[in-house]
Design an enzyme around this catalytic site. Structure first.
Site, short mmCIF file in Angstrom:
data_model
loop_
_atom_site.label_atom_id
_atom_site.label_comp_id
_atom_site.label_asym_id
_atom_site.label_seq_id
_atom_site.Cartn_x
_atom_site.Cartn_y
_atom_site.Cartn_z
N GLU A 165 16.61 43.01 34.13
CA GLU A 165 16.52 43.86 35.33
C GLU A 165 15.38 44.88 35.28
O GLU A 165 15.60 46.07 35.52
CB GLU A 165 17.87 44.54 35.57
CG GLU A 165 18.99 43.53 35.71
CD GLU A 165 20.38 44.15 35.78
OE1 GLU A 165 20.50 45.38 35.78
OE2 GLU A 165 21.36 43.38 35.86
N GLU A 278 24.68 34.65 35.73
CA GLU A 278 25.83 35.55 35.96
C GLU A 278 26.51 35.18 37.28
O GLU A 278 26.80 36.04 38.11
CB GLU A 278 25.35 37.01 35.99
CG GLU A 278 24.59 37.41 34.75
CD GLU A 278 24.23 38.89 34.69
OE1 GLU A 278 24.75 39.69 35.50
OE2 GLU A 278 23.42 39.25 33.82
O1 9MR Z 1 30.27 42.83 33.68
C1 9MR Z 1 29.71 43.95 33.04
C2 9MR Z 1 30.67 45.13 33.15
O2 9MR Z 1 31.84 44.87 32.40
C3 9MR Z 1 30.00 46.39 32.64
O3 9MR Z 1 30.84 47.50 32.89
C4 9MR Z 1 28.67 46.57 33.37
C5 9MR Z 1 27.94 47.80 32.93
O4 9MR Z 1 27.34 47.62 31.75
O5 9MR Z 1 27.85 45.43 33.17
C6 9MR Z 1 28.40 44.29 33.71
O6 9MR Z 1 27.49 43.20 33.55
C7 9MR Z 1 26.23 43.32 34.18
C8 9MR Z 1 25.25 42.54 33.34
O7 9MR Z 1 25.26 42.99 32.02
C9 9MR Z 1 23.84 42.61 33.91
N1 9MR Z 1 23.82 42.22 35.29
C10 9MR Z 1 24.78 42.85 36.18
C11 9MR Z 1 26.19 42.70 35.59
C12 9MR Z 1 27.21 43.31 36.54
O8 9MR Z 1 27.02 44.68 36.64
#
Ligand code: 9MR
Length: 380
Positions: A165, A278
């Site tokens: 990102e 994802e």
């Molecule tokens: O699914 C993840 C969630 O449990 C966490 O709280 C969050 C914050 O770190 O991150 C989520 O996963 C993210 C991923 O690492 C990167 N892309 C967006 C995802 C959804 O926020």
């Protein structure tokens, strides 16, 4: 039909399923009733086409039933949180390897591959990386972080989301001509070079690992154009990048089918592989990967039959597009295991419901192998 005939039909179906499980020609793959729990599993249906994954910090905290669900349906796992810089490397001299080690071991014991997530991100990264450090110090910290983590799992983790990102949201005709990089702490400390450095450090630590740039909404609009500018530079500079992760946080109301189709082709034209990293398609809610987008406040409204059908349709069409690009696509990973194990819980985004049962979307994805329908559901 008499009993003998019924038995014959039954054995023909078994033969068809065996062919499906061995990943042979599409003609040999016949619909085996994917909606039923005994129908072909998604990972078997797509065997030899691309990997099918799920995210989760397995196995701790998962029930035996959930772990079975993973074994039966997925052949690759992405750690949802435990390998992110914050949890795994909370301070310069502290590493928390318990959960990552347990995940890698569980996956190896169950012949499931692991895709690492994520080495460099603006979120879930503690400030110590940047504190009281000039460029050299921060570069050394970046190198130590990546070298230690990738090195520890060398040969055990097949690939990594190296940078996550890095591109700003939104954008316009002007930013579309530029990389439009987010003003993250990494950017402030090291400038745009942090991206190439991260890939080089990861490659040094494990030359065989498949190294990905991963982002959301990069398939569409100015952000897509910016991603092409960035990736073109990395490829031109000989940076060891192997693929692009389109995260795939979409919503049934607005899936950008045509843009996804085009974007996969664009990335392939740079010589890069693509993974959908994802994937989740919410029944309610918006598209995007922004943090804080998911959790329900109050009671969860169950999806209607019509909602589930619209979602199945969306997943079917998406997989038809992925199948069209099967030579470029390495992996399609769902972001979570079930609607209960999702960051967007309450929006029913995944292919198993909160009780671990297959949803109509599951059958639609398996069915996409036999009857692909790549055209968009509705004009955008
Ligand atoms: O699914 C993840 C969630 O449990 C966490 O709280 C969050 C914050 O770190 O991150 C989520 O996963 C993210 C991923 O690492 C990167 N892309 C967006 C995802 C959804 O926020």
């Amino acid at each position: 039909m008499n009993n003998r005939l019924l038995a014959m039909v039954g054995s023909v179906m078994v033969v068809c399923l065996t062919v499906s499980a061995s990943g042979q020609t599409a003609e040999g793959k016949k619909d085996g009733g994917a909606a039923s729990p005994a129908g072909p599993s998604i990972k078997d249906a797509y065997k030899g086409i691309f990997l099918i994954g799920a995210a989760g910090d397995l196995p701790g905290g998962y029930s035996a039933e959930e772990l079975d669900l993973v074994r039966q349906n997925f052949n690759v796992v992405t750690p949802e949180n435990c390998m992110k810089p914050g949890p795994v490397h909370p301070s310069e001299n502290t590493w928390r390897f318990e959960r990552p080690d347990a995940l890698v071991k569980w996956c190896a014991d169950n012949q499931i591959a692991v895709h690492g997530h994520t080495l460099v991100w603006h979120a879930q990264t503690n400030n110590w990386f940047f504190r009281d450090g000039d460029k050299d110090v921060v570069t050394r910290r970046l190198k130590d972080h990546i070298g230690t983590l990738v090195g520890r799992y060398k040969g055990k983790i097949r690939g990594w989301d190296v940078v996550n990102e890095a591109i700003n949201d939104g954008g316009n005709a002007e930013t579309a001509k530029t990389e439009n990089l987010r003003k993250s702490p990494w950017m402030r400390a090291l400038g745009p070079e942090y991206i190439a450095l991260a890939f080089r450090f990861a490659h040094e630590a494990d030359p065989d690992a498949k190294l990905y740039y991963n982002d959301y909404n990069i398939e569409v609009g100015p952000k897509h154009e910016s991603s092409m500018v960035l990736l073109r530079r990395l490829v031109k500079d000989g940076v060891p990048i192997h693929g692009v992760g389109i995260q795939g946080h979409w919503s049934t109301a607005r899936v950008p089918y045509e843009a996804i189709d085009r974007a996969i082709g664009d990335y392939a034209s740079l010589g890069l592989k693509v993974s959908i990293t994802e994937l989740d398609v919410t029944i309610r809610g918006t598209s995007g990967g922004q943090l804080g987008g998911g959790r329900p406040r109050g009671e969860v409204t169950p999806p209607s039959e019509q909602d589930l059908k619209a979602q199945a349709d969306a997943y079917g069409r998406l997989f038809a597009i992925f199948l069209k690009h099967k030579d470029q696509i390495e992996r399609v990973t769902f972001w979570g295991l079930s609607d209960r194990r999702s960051w967007r819980r309450g929006q029913h985004p995944l292919i198993f419901d909160a009780s671990n049962h297959r949803k109509p979307a599951y059958a639609a994805i398996v069915e996409a192998i036999y009857h692909p329908k790549p055209e968009p559901a509705a004009p955008r």
